[in-house]
Design an enzyme around this catalytic site. Structure first.
Site, PDB file in Angstrom:
ATOM      1  N   SER A  35      -2.493 -26.734  28.077  1.00 60.33           N
ATOM      2  CA  SER A  35      -3.673 -25.948  27.698  1.00 60.33           C
ATOM      3  C   SER A  35      -3.351 -24.568  27.141  1.00 60.33           C
ATOM      4  O   SER A  35      -4.184 -23.669  27.189  1.00 60.33           O
ATOM      5  CB  SER A  35      -4.599 -25.792  28.908  1.00 60.33           C
ATOM      6  OG  SER A  35      -3.947 -25.057  29.941  1.00 60.33           O
ATOM      7  N   SER A 104       1.190 -30.238  32.536  1.00 61.75           N
ATOM      8  CA  SER A 104       0.430 -29.091  33.017  1.00 61.75           C
ATOM      9  C   SER A 104      -1.057 -29.443  33.173  1.00 61.75           C
ATOM     10  O   SER A 104      -1.415 -30.287  34.000  1.00 61.75           O
ATOM     11  CB  SER A 104       0.654 -27.912  32.059  1.00 61.75           C
ATOM     12  OG  SER A 104       0.215 -26.702  32.606  1.00 61.75           O
ATOM     13  N   PHE A 105      -1.931 -28.831  32.406  1.00 61.45           N
ATOM     14  CA  PHE A 105      -3.339 -29.222  32.341  1.00 61.45           C
ATOM     15  C   PHE A 105      -3.461 -30.724  32.063  1.00 61.45           C
ATOM     16  O   PHE A 105      -4.285 -31.431  32.656  1.00 61.45           O
ATOM     17  CB  PHE A 105      -3.993 -28.395  31.229  1.00 61.45           C
ATOM     18  CG  PHE A 105      -5.211 -28.968  30.565  1.00 61.45           C
ATOM     19  CD1 PHE A 105      -6.474 -28.772  31.099  1.00 61.45           C
ATOM     20  CD2 PHE A 105      -5.091 -29.667  29.368  1.00 61.45           C
ATOM     21  CE1 PHE A 105      -7.597 -29.284  30.457  1.00 61.45           C
ATOM     22  CE2 PHE A 105      -6.204 -30.171  28.723  1.00 61.45           C
ATOM     23  CZ  PHE A 105      -7.470 -29.980  29.277  1.00 61.45           C
ATOM     24  N   ASP A 225       9.883 -22.302  36.389  1.00 61.35           N
ATOM     25  CA  ASP A 225       8.537 -22.277  35.821  1.00 61.35           C
ATOM     26  C   ASP A 225       7.751 -21.088  36.376  1.00 61.35           C
ATOM     27  O   ASP A 225       7.582 -20.949  37.592  1.00 61.35           O
ATOM     28  CB  ASP A 225       7.826 -23.587  36.170  1.00 61.35           C
ATOM     29  CG  ASP A 225       6.560 -23.833  35.378  1.00 61.35           C
ATOM     30  OD1 ASP A 225       5.933 -22.856  34.939  1.00 61.35           O
ATOM     31  OD2 ASP A 225       6.195 -25.010  35.219  1.00 61.35           O
ATOM     32  N   HIS A 253       8.509 -23.704  31.852  1.00 65.42           N
ATOM     33  CA  HIS A 253       7.378 -24.628  31.806  1.00 65.42           C
ATOM     34  C   HIS A 253       7.526 -25.664  30.694  1.00 65.42           C
ATOM     35  O   HIS A 253       6.749 -26.613  30.637  1.00 65.42           O
ATOM     36  CB  HIS A 253       6.087 -23.823  31.600  1.00 65.42           C
ATOM     37  CG  HIS A 253       4.834 -24.591  31.876  1.00 65.42           C
ATOM     38  ND1 HIS A 253       4.598 -25.232  33.074  1.00 65.42           N
ATOM     39  CD2 HIS A 253       3.729 -24.838  31.108  1.00 65.42           C
ATOM     40  CE1 HIS A 253       3.411 -25.821  33.037  1.00 65.42           C
ATOM     41  NE2 HIS A 253       2.880 -25.612  31.852  1.00 65.42           N
TER      42      HIS A 253
END
Length: 274
Positions: A35, A104-105, A225, A253
């Site tokens: 995101s 992630s998202f 991260d 990340h």
């Protein structure tokens, strides 16, 4: 501004004109991007699509609200809308079941998809994933609170990558330009308003639903991260019975970018086991 490679195919998914990449043959694999501001499927997965496309049919859409997918006026950006978009895409492409890789998202979307529609998910890969409760990090708060400028984007790239050599001025300029295309920042701001802890909480699945996930699951995280804590993945691997965890050292990340060759081998071999 587009790099050209970001725009690929278009299909109407759940009533939304959707930009998506479709490469390779074999078992279908759905890649769900993260995101970050200015993100697209190609920006997120560019080192992955060509490589995994040699072994699988790789489908990588721009999720509703991101990239070059249509952003209908008045749309709500929430889990129901994103799940409806994803299942609409699978229906439009006549894919009854796929393996899913979520970043992630996108990991939260993958978890919700596997929990809500388990019959549609074969194997599951979660990378630096949201989806369990955690206190929002300074890094994630900065990402979701991004206000467009080249300088701001440059700072975010330094947060994303452990290897600062990847966070170039050229990339910052490209991602900034993507983040200020008409309607993009308006949609982005609507997704994660302050207080942004609410966004984290809204994406979390109850523990009993995570425990009920029956798919073979590979959990991946960068040890360094700054955006999503490693403890998220450690929690996920404790909750999901049929799961394993792989932690990449010297990695932020962007596992799929910072360690793309090893990431592709690891994920490809895991998906091929099915």
């Amino acid at each position: 501004m587009s790099t050209g490679a970001e725009i690929a195919n278009t299909v109407v998914a759940g009533g939304i004109a959707t930009n998506y990449h479709d490469q390779g043959d074999g078992a279908p694999v759905l890649l769900i991007h993260g995101s970050g501001p200015g993100v697209s499927a190609w920006a997120n997965w560019r080192p992955v699509i060509p490589d995994l496309g040699k072994r699988f049919r790789v489908i990588a859409p721009d999720i509703l609200g991101f990239g070059y997918t249509e952003r209908p006026e008045g749309v709500r950006y929430d889990m129901d809308s994103w799940l409806g978009h994803l299942t609409g895409l699978l229906d439009a492409l006549e894919l009854p079941k796929v393996s899913v890789v979520g970043n992630s998202f996108g990991g939260a979307l993958a978890l919700h998809l596997a929990s809500t529609h388990p019959e549609r998910v074969d194997r599951l890969v979660l990378m630096g994933s949201v989806g369990v409760p955690f206190e929002i990090t300074e890094g994630l708060d900065a990402v979701w609170g991004y206000e467009p400028s080249v300088a701001s984007m440059r700072k975010l790239l330094d947060i994303f990558a452990h290897d600062r050599r990847l966070a170039t001025d050229e990339l910052a300029e490209l991602r900034y330009e993507a983040s200020v295309r008409p309607g993009v920042h308006e949609a982005y701001s609507a997704m994660f308003p302050a207080p942004r802890q609410n966004g984290v909480d809204a994406m979390a699945l109850p523990e009993d639903r995570i425990r009920a996930i029956g798919q073979e699951t590979l959990v991946i995280h960068g040890r360094d991260d700054q955006i999503i804590p490693l403890s998220n993945s450690e929690r996920l691997v404790r909750l999901i019975e049929r799961s394993q965890l792989h932690v990449f050292g010297q990695c932020g990340h962007w596992v799929q970018i910072e360690h793309s060759a090893r990431f592709n081998r690891l994920v490809g071999d895991f998906l091929a086991e099915g």
